[in-house]
Write a protein that holds these residues in place. Structure first.
Motif, PDB file in Angstrom:
ATOM      1  N   SER A  19     -26.484  -9.776 -23.184  1.00 55.38           N
ATOM      2  CA  SER A  19     -25.088 -10.228 -23.226  1.00 55.38           C
ATOM      3  C   SER A  19     -24.178  -9.105 -23.722  1.00 55.38           C
ATOM      4  O   SER A  19     -23.052  -8.958 -23.240  1.00 55.38           O
ATOM      5  N   ALA A  20     -24.674  -8.304 -24.672  1.00 54.03           N
ATOM      6  CA  ALA A  20     -23.891  -7.164 -25.167  1.00 54.03           C
ATOM      7  C   ALA A  20     -23.691  -6.139 -24.049  1.00 54.03           C
ATOM      8  O   ALA A  20     -22.601  -5.579 -23.901  1.00 54.03           O
ATOM      9  N   ALA A  21     -24.731  -5.923 -23.242  1.00 53.16           N
ATOM     10  CA  ALA A  21     -24.615  -4.995 -22.109  1.00 53.16           C
ATOM     11  C   ALA A  21     -23.596  -5.526 -21.108  1.00 53.16           C
ATOM     12  O   ALA A  21     -22.769  -4.767 -20.583  1.00 53.16           O
ATOM     13  N   ASP A  22     -23.640  -6.816 -20.868  1.00 52.39           N
ATOM     14  CA  ASP A  22     -22.686  -7.446 -19.953  1.00 52.39           C
ATOM     15  C   ASP A  22     -21.262  -7.306 -20.490  1.00 52.39           C
ATOM     16  O   ASP A  22     -20.337  -6.998 -19.746  1.00 52.39           O
ATOM     17  N   ILE A  29     -16.643  -0.234 -20.727  1.00 57.03           N
ATOM     18  CA  ILE A  29     -17.143   0.822 -21.606  1.00 57.03           C
ATOM     19  C   ILE A  29     -18.297   1.491 -20.863  1.00 57.03           C
ATOM     20  O   ILE A  29     -19.265   0.831 -20.496  1.00 57.03           O
ATOM     21  N   GLN A  30     -18.168   2.764 -20.650  1.00 60.30           N
ATOM     22  CA  GLN A  30     -19.197   3.456 -19.887  1.00 60.30           C
ATOM     23  C   GLN A  30     -20.348   3.878 -20.788  1.00 60.30           C
ATOM     24  O   GLN A  30     -20.161   4.255 -21.939  1.00 60.30           O
ATOM     25  N   TYR A  31     -21.543   3.783 -20.224  1.00 60.51           N
ATOM     26  CA  TYR A  31     -22.742   4.294 -20.884  1.00 60.51           C
ATOM     27  C   TYR A  31     -23.579   4.961 -19.807  1.00 60.51           C
ATOM     28  O   TYR A  31     -23.353   4.759 -18.615  1.00 60.51           O
ATOM     29  N   PRO A  32     -24.527   5.794 -20.187  1.00 55.50           N
ATOM     30  CA  PRO A  32     -25.272   6.588 -19.208  1.00 55.50           C
ATOM     31  C   PRO A  32     -25.925   5.742 -18.116  1.00 55.50           C
ATOM     32  O   PRO A  32     -26.486   4.675 -18.381  1.00 55.50           O
ATOM     33  N   ALA A  33     -25.864   6.247 -16.910  1.00 52.81           N
ATOM     34  CA  ALA A  33     -26.437   5.550 -15.750  1.00 52.81           C
ATOM     35  C   ALA A  33     -27.951   5.657 -15.696  1.00 52.81           C
ATOM     36  O   ALA A  33     -28.584   5.018 -14.856  1.00 52.81           O
ATOM     37  N   ASN A  34     -28.535   6.442 -16.585  1.00 56.67           N
ATOM     38  CA  ASN A  34     -29.987   6.609 -16.575  1.00 56.67           C
ATOM     39  C   ASN A  34     -30.719   5.487 -17.310  1.00 56.67           C
ATOM     40  O   ASN A  34     -31.935   5.496 -17.381  1.00 56.67           O
ATOM     41  N   ILE A  35     -29.994   4.523 -17.835  1.00 61.09           N
ATOM     42  CA  ILE A  35     -30.594   3.381 -18.544  1.00 61.09           C
ATOM     43  C   ILE A  35     -30.985   2.322 -17.515  1.00 61.09           C
ATOM     44  O   ILE A  35     -30.152   1.874 -16.731  1.00 61.09           O
ATOM     45  N   ARG A  36     -32.248   1.937 -17.543  1.00 64.04           N
ATOM     46  CA  ARG A  36     -32.743   0.867 -16.670  1.00 64.04           C
ATOM     47  C   ARG A  36     -33.053  -0.333 -17.552  1.00 64.04           C
ATOM     48  O   ARG A  36     -33.946  -0.272 -18.396  1.00 64.04           O
ATOM     49  N   GLY A 112     -20.751  -5.305 -27.494  1.00 65.86           N
ATOM     50  CA  GLY A 112     -20.708  -4.481 -26.288  1.00 65.86           C
ATOM     51  C   GLY A 112     -20.526  -3.002 -26.577  1.00 65.86           C
ATOM     52  O   GLY A 112     -21.278  -2.165 -26.055  1.00 65.86           O
ATOM     53  N   PRO A 113     -19.562  -2.634 -27.432  1.00 62.85           N
ATOM     54  CA  PRO A 113     -19.393  -1.210 -27.757  1.00 62.85           C
ATOM     55  C   PRO A 113     -20.647  -0.605 -28.402  1.00 62.85           C
ATOM     56  O   PRO A 113     -21.011   0.526 -28.128  1.00 62.85           O
ATOM     57  N   ARG A 114     -21.317  -1.380 -29.242  1.00 62.67           N
ATOM     58  CA  ARG A 114     -22.545  -0.887 -29.896  1.00 62.67           C
ATOM     59  C   ARG A 114     -23.659  -0.695 -28.862  1.00 62.67           C
ATOM     60  O   ARG A 114     -24.448   0.245 -28.974  1.00 62.67           O
ATOM     61  N   PHE A 115     -23.728  -1.574 -27.853  1.00 60.66           N
ATOM     62  CA  PHE A 115     -24.734  -1.405 -26.806  1.00 60.66           C
ATOM     63  C   PHE A 115     -24.550  -0.051 -26.125  1.00 60.66           C
ATOM     64  O   PHE A 115     -25.516   0.690 -25.915  1.00 60.66           O
ATOM     65  N   ALA A 116     -23.311   0.273 -25.780  1.00 62.38           N
ATOM     66  CA  ALA A 116     -23.025   1.553 -25.130  1.00 62.38           C
ATOM     67  C   ALA A 116     -23.361   2.719 -26.064  1.00 62.38           C
ATOM     68  O   ALA A 116     -23.908   3.736 -25.632  1.00 62.38           O
ATOM     69  N   GLU A 117     -23.060   2.552 -27.338  1.00 64.80           N
ATOM     70  CA  GLU A 117     -23.357   3.584 -28.339  1.00 64.80           C
ATOM     71  C   GLU A 117     -24.868   3.842 -28.413  1.00 64.80           C
ATOM     72  O   GLU A 117     -25.316   4.992 -28.458  1.00 64.80           O
ATOM     73  N   VAL A 118     -25.655   2.767 -28.409  1.00 70.59           N
ATOM     74  CA  VAL A 118     -27.115   2.885 -28.444  1.00 70.59           C
ATOM     75  C   VAL A 118     -27.616   3.619 -27.202  1.00 70.59           C
ATOM     76  O   VAL A 118     -28.497   4.481 -27.284  1.00 70.59           O
TER      77      VAL A 118
END
Length: 149
Positions: A19-22, A29-36, A112-118
């Motif tokens: 849900s945080a990723a969603d 909020i952008q995060y690296p595209a290499n996360i699967r 959500g912001p913390r998910f991107a930070e992680v």
């Protein structure tokens, strides 16, 4: 020369981390595209072999995200997950892969912001560590096979 772009697998608890990723996506909020991301009904469903298989299949890093401690929808799933992650970290050190390639995080659905930070944190960590040693061994074995033919 291309910069190393790690392959990272994130096992995410459906109720919180997923849900945080969603939310991060909804907030743009952008995060690296290499996360699967792999959705789990609970982080407590993570098994040792699932983490190890991710590394065997080419992941350079893996992280497990569960609910905040004390707020697991399945009571103690996130505590079980943490214990399993700690065990596998030791195992990865013994195997020469490196336990620092694996991490456990606790997030709530509103983070959500913390998910991107992680995601950024893990990507930066794995970039510094370099490719998974199993991937390197596989590349060398293929080169040796080509030379000997």
């Amino acid at each position: 020369m291309n910069e190393f772009e790690p392959k990272i697998v994130a096992f995410c608890c459906y109720f919180c981390a997923y849900s945080a990723a969603d939310l991060a996506g909804s907030m743009r909020i952008q995060y690296p595209a290499n996360i699967r991301m792999i959705e789990l009904p609970c982080s407590g469903k993570i098994e040792h072999n699932l983490i190890l298989t991710a590394f065997e299949e080419g992941a350079d890093g893996v992280y497990v995200t569960g609910c905040m401690e004390g707020d697991c929808h399945f009571l103690k799933g996130n505590i079980r997950a943490r214990k399993r992650v700690e065990y596998v970290k030791k195992l990865l050190d013994e195997l020469g892969i490196g336990g620092e390639r694996l991490e456990m995080y606790n997030l709530s659905g509103s983070m959500g912001p913390r998910f991107a930070e992680v995601a950024h944190e893990m990507t930066d960590r794995i970039r510094k560590l370099g490719p998974n040693p199993l991937n390197q061994a596989s590349i060398l074995a293929k080169k040796d096979g080509e030379i000997s033919q």
